[in-house]
Design an enzyme around this catalytic site. Sequence first.
Site: not given
Length: 288
Positions: A52, A96, A119
């Site tokens: 990422k 995460q 997200d």
Amino acid sequence: MAQLIDGKRISQEIKDELKEKVEKLKQEGKRICLAVIQVGEDPASCVYVRNKKKACAYIGIDSESYELPGNTSEEELLALIEKLNHAGHVKGILVQLPLPEHMDADKVIRAISPDKDVDGFHPVSVGRLWIGETGFLSCTPAGIIQLLKRSHISIEGKECVIVGRSNIVGKPMAALLLREHATVTVAHSHTRNLSEITRRADILIVAVGKRRFIGTDDVKDGAVVIDVGMHRDEENRLCGDVDFETVSQKASAITPVPGGVGPMTIAMLMNNCVETVYRESNGKPKDI
Ligand code: NAP
């Protein structure tokens, strides 16, 4: 042999488009910064976080890393998120997953400001998706829509079957396909006569998390097959939820594993990061 839906090429195309948009935004004095929080040292998470950050660097997005030890308390994590929610230069916040067991992931996700929820997991983003409002889209399903569109596969009016109903893949996938005017069926572990249902699909999306779960008998001739699964086989090679060797002989188009859905998830995360700036200036995302 089916047409290969090339996620590597399409994700690169999207990243290059985003890079151009970010360059223009920089000329207008606008910068994007993504805060990436990782708790503990789960090896898979370390790889995802590294990828990422690499994608951010490629596109021109700043990234700030918060690597917290595995014994960090939930309160400490929530306090960091609160601080980042109020940090003007931070446009997106990503925690995460999975989190260590002593943390409540739902509570942590809810703590992220919906305006920085890149997200697309916050209940506000999920709600917006289902009622057709613009909001951050869950990255893997949004990537699948891009794979289909950019492979010139029409969705409108198609019979779409999704196997799997997780919050990060199956459910948002259903909402996105409905938005594209498909007829949608969602199957799960309690579904009876699964094979009969999957054989109805013009577009079959498989997110079960079981190695080579879907075989040639489960697929209609000429179907489009999207494989979300990600596993290692007996010889430690990557494989999906679909038996690619046999199903690719029957399908009209299929995603490989690796190189199908996987690379799209990060590309769509980057897209959500870029969208934060458009939302800030006019409350609306710019169409991808
Ligand atoms: P998950 O949360 O474990 O959900 C699996 C779903 O499959 C559940 O809804 C479950 O039904 C259903 N299921 C399990 N056994 C079944 C059966 N025998 N028949 C029908 N349905 C069944 O998994 P996920 O997070 O959605 O992930 C699925 C796969 O995609 C995994 O391999 C994961 O690694 C991969 N993945 C890849 C990406 C990517 O970027 N490429 C992103 C996310 C996930 P119930 O709800 O009834 O339990």
